[in-house]
Design a protein around this motif. Structure first.
Motif, PDB file in Angstrom:
ATOM      1  N   LEU A 135       0.834  -1.210   0.000  1.00  0.00           N
ATOM      2  CA  LEU A 135       0.000   0.000   0.000  1.00  0.00           C
ATOM      3  C   LEU A 135       0.866   1.255   0.000  1.00  0.00           C
ATOM      4  CD1 LEU A 135      -2.847  -0.977   2.508  1.00  0.00           C
ATOM      5  CD2 LEU A 135      -2.844  -1.096   0.001  1.00  0.00           C
ATOM      6  N   GLU A 136       1.978   1.226   0.725  1.00  0.00           N
ATOM      7  CA  GLU A 136       2.892   2.384   0.700  1.00  0.00           C
ATOM      8  C   GLU A 136       3.438   2.606  -0.701  1.00  0.00           C
ATOM      9  OE1 GLU A 136       5.624   3.218   4.161  1.00  0.00           O
ATOM     10  OE2 GLU A 136       5.141   1.128   4.625  1.00  0.00           O
ATOM     11  N   LEU A 137       3.800   1.517  -1.374  1.00  0.00           N
ATOM     12  CA  LEU A 137       4.345   1.635  -2.725  1.00  0.00           C
ATOM     13  C   LEU A 137       3.293   2.154  -3.702  1.00  0.00           C
ATOM     14  CD1 LEU A 137       6.411  -1.681  -2.902  1.00  0.00           C
ATOM     15  CD2 LEU A 137       7.343   0.638  -2.902  1.00  0.00           C
ATOM     16  N   LEU A 138       2.041   1.762  -3.494  1.00  0.00           N
ATOM     17  CA  LEU A 138       0.980   2.198  -4.389  1.00  0.00           C
ATOM     18  C   LEU A 138       0.582   3.646  -4.147  1.00  0.00           C
ATOM     19  CD1 LEU A 138      -1.418  -0.897  -4.446  1.00  0.00           C
ATOM     20  CD2 LEU A 138      -0.005  -0.043  -6.332  1.00  0.00           C
ATOM     21  N   MET A 139       0.474   4.047  -2.912  1.00  0.00           N
ATOM     22  CA  MET A 139      -0.111   5.350  -2.580  1.00  0.00           C
ATOM     23  C   MET A 139       0.886   6.383  -2.087  1.00  0.00           C
ATOM     24  SD  MET A 139      -3.446   3.798  -0.651  1.00  0.00           S
ATOM     25  CE  MET A 139      -4.310   2.423  -1.403  1.00  0.00           C
ATOM     26  N   LEU A 147      -3.445   3.460   7.473  1.00  0.00           N
ATOM     27  CA  LEU A 147      -3.501   3.413   6.009  1.00  0.00           C
ATOM     28  C   LEU A 147      -4.403   2.281   5.536  1.00  0.00           C
ATOM     29  CD1 LEU A 147      -2.501   4.320   3.222  1.00  0.00           C
ATOM     30  CD2 LEU A 147      -0.490   2.850   3.557  1.00  0.00           C
ATOM     31  N   VAL A 148      -4.374   1.156   6.226  1.00  0.00           N
ATOM     32  CA  VAL A 148      -5.207   0.025   5.838  1.00  0.00           C
ATOM     33  C   VAL A 148      -6.682   0.393   5.972  1.00  0.00           C
ATOM     34  CG1 VAL A 148      -5.830  -2.349   6.403  1.00  0.00           C
ATOM     35  CG2 VAL A 148      -3.434  -1.651   6.442  1.00  0.00           C
ATOM     36  N   THR A 149      -7.041   1.005   7.098  1.00  0.00           N
ATOM     37  CA  THR A 149      -8.438   1.376   7.333  1.00  0.00           C
ATOM     38  C   THR A 149      -8.922   2.376   6.288  1.00  0.00           C
ATOM     39  OG1 THR A 149      -8.122   1.023   9.701  1.00  0.00           O
ATOM     40  CG2 THR A 149     -10.040   2.313   9.023  1.00  0.00           C
ATOM     41  N   TRP A 150      -8.076   3.314   5.917  1.00  0.00           N
ATOM     42  CA  TRP A 150      -8.460   4.341   4.950  1.00  0.00           C
ATOM     43  C   TRP A 150      -8.538   3.792   3.525  1.00  0.00           C
ATOM     44  CZ3 TRP A 150      -5.523   6.354   0.849  1.00  0.00           C
ATOM     45  CH2 TRP A 150      -6.069   7.476   0.216  1.00  0.00           C
ATOM     46  N   ILE A 176      -6.310   7.426  -5.964  1.00  0.00           N
ATOM     47  CA  ILE A 176      -5.615   7.425  -4.667  1.00  0.00           C
ATOM     48  C   ILE A 176      -4.152   7.003  -4.821  1.00  0.00           C
ATOM     49  CG2 ILE A 176      -7.739   6.955  -3.402  1.00  0.00           C
ATOM     50  CD1 ILE A 176      -6.826   4.049  -3.132  1.00  0.00           C
ATOM     51  N   LEU A 177      -3.688   6.839  -6.054  1.00  0.00           N
ATOM     52  CA  LEU A 177      -2.302   6.433  -6.274  1.00  0.00           C
ATOM     53  C   LEU A 177      -1.341   7.571  -5.953  1.00  0.00           C
ATOM     54  CD1 LEU A 177      -2.425   4.385  -9.599  1.00  0.00           C
ATOM     55  CD2 LEU A 177      -2.336   3.530  -7.260  1.00  0.00           C
TER      56      LEU A 177
END
Length: 473
Positions: free
Chosen positions: A363-367, A383-386, A400-401
């Motif tokens: 998710l960090e790499l994507l966003m 970040l997971v919840t959002w 959201i990228l």
């Protein structure tokens, strides 16, 4: 006179003389010293018994002194020895021989102990130089040091002198500070014009820090993989502990994503390469190590990037081995935002806990966002919840990228990576995939030029595979 005369006095006591002869017969074999043969002694005894009559008033006894003196008139002297005296002499002789043998064995044993100590002492003195020489061959980077730079070798790691590390970091000057973590500071160490390394320094080591230091040394001396950081050696100096790593020119993934460059150096192909490298390291720990190893502290700051952006997993201070069923319940430790729900709430740790942390890194790499973000209301949001509600909506996902990679990848590949991330961060551990399955899902999305199986299309510029930013110092 032609026949025998029975009236002759010489024959009147013949039976008694024969008795005396037979009584003296056993003494013929126990006398000492006797130069004559046993046959001669017996003949002498018979002759004595037949031709020499003792006085009438003298008692006939085989141990009579008169008999002993009359046995041999010549040079051969027969001495009668009592059996009791003989046994005493034999006993004394055995005691003396045993004492002498014990003394000889004691001297030999003492000599052997003394020699062994001398050899051991000399071996220690000469072994320091030989250990240092062996340490030079442990890693190509260590070969750049002189033999005097290394104080010795412990297991498969070199032991460095504190003075050497202090000189290489300019006494740990702030100008050489690379990063600051919760467990220590990382400094750049210049050992020569051609060789630079990273030194992690731990001061005022507490019990937990000492355990983490020992765990790091233990694991990185045994675990060897291209995507796991290389530990060159360590140093113990008073209350300070130092770990020497091979330098990674592009810092950590956290610095690249959340530092001043804000991820501009990381193209979409490079981000996929980092994800695959991390998955390879975890697969090695989970599937190739026996027993399996759970890293327990997987996060972006523990992923180092070398000059070619190869990712290397580091910081094994919290790593543990899984049980036979790959299930543990241990003390809570790790970083907020990366902890799996079952571990955070119940203390249950498995390899699926590492898979959850890997999903957060995806998710960090994507966003391009941190695992825990500060909101406008001064609250912290996961970040997971959002991201979870938007990851499953294909219409919202491109919006959201991370702006640095937006509109630079095939949307089909984006959806596939997002689907893998969603599976990895499932609240229920059994719903998460094995890291092997994750790796096999990502390799087809990585260009073959970077080690994957994807053939880059013509409309994708080759420049997209390279970084546009200079490596971090």
């Amino acid at each position: 006179m032609d026949g025998l005369c029975t009236d002759d006095p010489a024959f009147s006591f013949l039976p008694s003389r024969l008795v005396l002869a037979f009584a003296l017969l056993p003494l013929a074999f126990t006398v000492a010293p006797c130069k004559a043969r046993p046959g001669h002694a017996i003949a002498a005894l018979l002759d004595l018994a037949v031709w020499h009559r003792p006085p009438a008033d003298a008692p006939v006894s085989p141990f009579s002194p008169s008999v002993a003196t009359a046995l041999s008139p010549g040079p051969s002297v027969i001495q009668i020895i009592h059996h009791q005296d003989l046994n005493k002499r034999i006993l004394v002789a055995l005691i003396v021989a045993s004492a002498l043998l014990f003394g000889v064995l004691s001297l030999v044993f003492c000599f052997w102990i003394s020699r062994r100590r001398r050899l051991k002492a000399s071996g220690k003195k000469g072994g320091q130089n030989s250990d240092a020489a062996q340490g030079l061959a442990l890693n190509p980077a260590i070969g750049k040091f002189s033999s005097s730079a290394i104080g010795g070798k412990q297991g498969s790691l070199a032991v460095f002198e504190y003075q050497l590390l202090a000189a290489a970091t300019n006494h740990f000057a702030e100008s050489n500070l690379l990063s600051e973590g919760g467990d220590g500071l990382v400094y750049k160490a210049h050992f020569s014009e051609k060789f630079v390394a990273a030194v992690k320094k731990l001061d005022n080591v507490r019990l937990d820090s000492q355990r983490g230091f020992e765990n790091e040394v233990n694991w990185l001396s045994k675990v060897k993989h291209p995507n796991i950081a290389t530990l060159l050696g360590y140093c113990i100096h008073g209350e300070s502990r130092c770990l020497l790593y091979e330098m990674t020119q592009n810092g950590s993934l956290e610095e690249q994503l959340h530092g001043p460059s804000r991820g501009s150096a990381l193209t979409w192909p490079l981000r996929m390469k980092i994800a695959v490298d991390v998955a390879k390291a975890l697969e090695f720990l989970h599937e190739r190590c026996s027993p399996p190893v759970v890293h327990r502290d997987l996060k972006s700051s523990n992923l180092l990037l070398d000059l070619d952006f190869n990712a290397k997993l580091c910081d094994f201070g919290l790593a543990v081995t899984a049980g036979n069923q790959n299930k543990l319940k241990i003390k809570l430790a790790g970083s907020v935002g990366y902890l799996a729900p079952e571990y955070l709430c119940d203390g249950k740790l498995t390899d699926k806990s590492d898979v959850y942390a890997f999903g957060v890194i995806l998710l960090e790499l994507l966003m391009g966002k941190k695992p825990v973000e500060e909101t406008t209301t001064a609250q912290r949001q996961s970040l997971v919840t959002w991201a979870m509600p938007q990851l499953t909506d294909r219409a919202k996902l491109p919006n959201i990228l991370d702006p640095a990679i937006r509109d630079t990848m095939d949307l089909k590949h984006l959806y596939q990576v997002a689907a893998v991330a969603v599976l990895c961060v499932q609240p229920e551990p059994s719903y998460r995939p094995l890291i092997t399955d994750v790796l096999h899902s990502l390799i087809p999305l990585l260009p073959s030029e970077l080690g994957g199986s994807l053939r880059v299309s013509e409309n994708l510029s080759a420049e997209a595979l390279k970084t546009s930013a200079e490596p971090l110092d």
